[in-house]
Design an enzyme around this catalytic site. Structure first.
Site, PDB file in Angstrom:
ATOM      1  N   LYS A  30       0.823  -1.214   0.000  1.00 59.07           N
ATOM      2  CA  LYS A  30       0.000   0.000   0.000  1.00 59.07           C
ATOM      3  C   LYS A  30       0.854   1.259   0.000  1.00 59.07           C
ATOM      4  O   LYS A  30       0.447   2.272  -0.558  1.00 59.07           O
ATOM      5  CB  LYS A  30      -0.986  -0.013   1.179  1.00 59.07           C
ATOM      6  CG  LYS A  30      -2.062  -1.073   0.986  1.00 59.07           C
ATOM      7  CD  LYS A  30      -3.379  -0.762   1.642  1.00 59.07           C
ATOM      8  CE  LYS A  30      -4.439  -1.728   1.134  1.00 59.07           C
ATOM      9  NZ  LYS A  30      -5.684  -1.718   1.858  1.00 59.07           N
ATOM     10  N   LYS A  68      -3.470 -10.171  -6.347  1.00 59.91           N
ATOM     11  CA  LYS A  68      -4.772 -10.336  -5.688  1.00 59.91           C
ATOM     12  C   LYS A  68      -5.834  -9.410  -6.308  1.00 59.91           C
ATOM     13  O   LYS A  68      -5.526  -8.267  -6.661  1.00 59.91           O
ATOM     14  CB  LYS A  68      -4.595  -9.981  -4.197  1.00 59.91           C
ATOM     15  CG  LYS A  68      -5.805 -10.258  -3.342  1.00 59.91           C
ATOM     16  CD  LYS A  68      -5.590  -9.788  -1.903  1.00 59.91           C
ATOM     17  CE  LYS A  68      -5.864  -8.303  -1.745  1.00 59.91           C
ATOM     18  NZ  LYS A  68      -6.597  -7.936  -0.525  1.00 59.91           N
ATOM     19  N   LYS A 124     -10.498  -4.432  -4.171  1.00 64.38           N
ATOM     20  CA  LYS A 124     -11.599  -3.510  -4.470  1.00 64.38           C
ATOM     21  C   LYS A 124     -11.106  -2.134  -4.888  1.00 64.38           C
ATOM     22  O   LYS A 124     -11.798  -1.414  -5.585  1.00 64.38           O
ATOM     23  CB  LYS A 124     -12.590  -3.439  -3.296  1.00 64.38           C
ATOM     24  CG  LYS A 124     -12.044  -2.899  -1.998  1.00 64.38           C
ATOM     25  CD  LYS A 124     -13.159  -2.723  -0.990  1.00 64.38           C
ATOM     26  CE  LYS A 124     -13.112  -3.697   0.166  1.00 64.38           C
ATOM     27  NZ  LYS A 124     -11.923  -3.594   1.022  1.00 64.38           N
TER      28      LYS A 124
HETATM   29  N1  AQP Z   1      -8.869 -11.303  -3.596  1.00 63.06           N
HETATM   30  C1  AQP Z   1      -9.282 -11.806  -2.446  1.00 63.06           C
HETATM   31  N2  AQP Z   1      -9.462 -13.138  -2.304  1.00 63.06           N
HETATM   32  C2  AQP Z   1      -9.896 -13.665  -1.121  1.00 63.06           C
HETATM   33  N3  AQP Z   1     -10.164 -12.908  -0.034  1.00 63.06           N
HETATM   34  C3  AQP Z   1     -10.004 -11.577  -0.136  1.00 63.06           C
HETATM   35  N4  AQP Z   1     -10.180 -10.557   0.732  1.00 63.06           N
HETATM   36  C4  AQP Z   1      -9.861  -9.390   0.126  1.00 63.06           C
HETATM   37  N5  AQP Z   1      -9.486  -9.610  -1.138  1.00 63.06           N
HETATM   38  C5  AQP Z   1      -9.541 -10.959  -1.339  1.00 63.06           C
HETATM   39  C6  AQP Z   1     -10.676 -10.723   2.083  1.00 63.06           C
HETATM   40  O1  AQP Z   1     -11.800  -9.866   2.247  1.00 63.06           O
HETATM   41  C7  AQP Z   1     -11.856  -9.445   3.606  1.00 63.06           C
HETATM   42  C8  AQP Z   1     -12.061  -7.970   3.665  1.00 63.06           C
HETATM   43  O2  AQP Z   1     -10.934  -7.320   3.125  1.00 63.06           O
HETATM   44  P1  AQP Z   1     -10.619  -5.833   3.564  1.00 63.06           P
HETATM   45  O3  AQP Z   1     -11.750  -4.980   3.180  1.00 63.06           O
HETATM   46  O4  AQP Z   1     -10.275  -5.805   4.995  1.00 63.06           O
HETATM   47  O5  AQP Z   1      -9.361  -5.366   2.836  1.00 63.06           O
HETATM   48  P2  AQP Z   1      -8.324  -6.036   1.902  1.00 63.06           P
HETATM   49  O6  AQP Z   1      -7.910  -7.387   2.372  1.00 63.06           O
HETATM   50  O7  AQP Z   1      -7.220  -5.042   1.701  1.00 63.06           O
HETATM   51  O8  AQP Z   1      -9.230  -6.186   0.597  1.00 63.06           O
HETATM   52  P3  AQP Z   1      -9.134  -5.428  -0.746  1.00 63.06           P
HETATM   53  O9  AQP Z   1     -10.324  -5.828  -1.543  1.00 63.06           O
HETATM   54  O10 AQP Z   1      -7.796  -5.667  -1.340  1.00 63.06           O
HETATM   55  O11 AQP Z   1      -9.300  -3.903  -0.319  1.00 63.06           O
HETATM   56  P4  AQP Z   1      -8.392  -2.656  -0.640  1.00 63.06           P
HETATM   57  O12 AQP Z   1      -8.314  -2.596  -2.138  1.00 63.06           O
HETATM   58  O13 AQP Z   1      -9.130  -1.501  -0.047  1.00 63.06           O
HETATM   59  O14 AQP Z   1      -7.077  -2.892   0.004  1.00 63.06           O
HETATM   60  C9  AQP Z   1     -10.561  -9.906   4.275  1.00 63.06           C
HETATM   61  O15 AQP Z   1     -10.834 -11.071   5.032  1.00 63.06           O
HETATM   62  C10 AQP Z   1      -9.668 -10.229   3.120  1.00 63.06           C
HETATM   63  O16 AQP Z   1      -8.725 -11.231   3.440  1.00 63.06           O
END
Ligand code: AQP
Length: 335
Positions: free
Chosen positions: A115, A197, A200
């Site tokens: 990040k 990965k 979002k």
């Molecule tokens: N690609 C993924 N595959 C499986 N699990 C995923 N999670 C996120 N992306 C994947 C799981 O979703 C939960 C919530 O995630 P988060 O909102 O806490 O943030 P994150 O892990 O940083 O998810 P993103 O989508 O990648 O968000 P941004 O883009 O804002 O950083 C967690 O349990 C995570 O493991």
């Protein structure tokens, strides 16, 4: 343990429109715990501001994430659904745990490295100490089990270390939690770069399938998914794109990898991508319909938030009282 049940806690950041990665890696599994465990599912808006957010969007997504929890089957009567900033104990314990988390530990976190590379103009202290706030979210409720995607495994291990460190200094204070990481959907990959990965906050819309994307958009995105130069729907080296689509298809249809390989023997990538798109859109259709109904009723969402915050605050207060006493903080009003 609350009400004689072990505790499950997890959270999702309202930092963008949720993806099928968030759904398959985390939210879809949440409801499997509702009967046996005392479940708390949080919209972690304090984590979201480690990256700049538009306030109106953040507010809107906070309601929407709560509505999505319910649309994905989480009954607010059986689960405590709440918003992190409504329970100030998260931030309080987060600060305390900052003082029991080492600079070296935080420096090793891959999410921080990723990040900060993505947000080079805003490498703030919150982005760095994010894992101690996450530890606070979990430890505040004496959580036994944390269902998350594999990207959160490192943070979870740090949470365990922080809990053990604190317990060693002050005696048993926190339950040391275990992670629950699904087997095949722990890491759904980007459709454009299948070694990365699905996130979002990805700026490339074609890389990400969102839970609320309409059917035609879902199908178009899968059609454009990057695969490889081969033609067989099989697992194997260099087939990250196909293997990612196989896990998504398997998750939405309940089919095993062997069954999928048999089903598509002799067929091409085009047929397979179409089938994945259809299966995904069909599985999400009921969630989308329920979401539309819930999201329109803001007043109801607020009553759920209020009740959730009340229940969570009551449980958090028990842990905080113990923590303050152990630390030597003077508490007023305790006769
Ligand atoms: N690609 C993924 N595959 C499986 N699990 C995923 N999670 C996120 N992306 C994947 C799981 O979703 C939960 C919530 O995630 P988060 O909102 O806490 O943030 P994150 O892990 O940083 O998810 P993103 O989508 O990648 O968000 P941004 O883009 O804002 O950083 C967690 O349990 C995570 O493991």
């Amino acid at each position: 343990m609350f009400k004689d049940k072990k505790v499950v806690f997890s959270g999702v950041q309202p930092s963008g429109d949720l993806t099928i990665g968030n759904y398959l890696g985390a939210i879809k599994n949440f409801k499997t715990f509702s009967e046996e465990y005392y479940c708390l599912y949080c919209v972690v808006n304090e984590h979201a501001i480690t990256v700049r957010q538009n306030p109106a969007e953040l507010r809107k997504r906070t309601y929407e994430t709560l509505a999505l929890y319910m649309a994905c089957g989480l009954d607010p009567e059986k689960n405590t659904l709440f918003v992190q900033s409504h329970v100030p104990a998260h931030a309080e314990l987060g600060w305390i745990l900052d003082c029991y988390t080492m600079f070296g530990e935080l420096s090793r976190m891959t999410q921080f490295k990723d990040k900060s590379a993505k947000n080079a103009d805003n490498i703030n202290a919150g982005l760095f100490t994010y894992p101690s706030l996450m530890a606070a979210d979990i430890l505040l409720y004496q959580t036994e089990m944390v269902p998350v995607g594999v990207d959160q495994k490192q943070h979870l291990e740090l949470t365990r270390n922080i809990a053990e460190r604190f317990n060693q200094v002050y005696g048993e204070t926190f339950v040391v939690p275990e992670g629950y990481i699904p087997q095949t959907t722990a890491k759904i990959m980007s459709l454009s770069e299948p070694t990365k990965k699905m996130s979002k906050s990805d700026e490339n819309e074609n890389a990400v399938v969102r839970i609320l994307d309409p059917k035609d958009v879902i199908i178009r995105k899968f059609k454009r998914a990057v695969t490889d130069s081969g033609s067989e729907i099989r697992r194997g080296e260099g087939k990250d794109g196909i293997m990612n689509l196989m896990s998504i298809y398997g998750a939405f249809t309940g089919k095993t990898e062997e069954e999928i390989e048999r089903e598509f023997e002799g067929k091409g990538y085009g047929d397979f991508k179409m089938a994945v798109g259809e299966a995904c859109a069909d599985a999400l259709a009921p969630v989308q319909a329920e979401f539309a109904r819930l999201a329109a009723d803001k007043a109801y969402l607020e009553t759920v938030m209020e009740k959730g915050a009340e229940d969570a605050s009551r449980l958090a207060a028990r842990t905080m009282s113990k923590v303050r006493r152990k630390l030597g903080f003077v508490e007023l009003g305790r006769k």
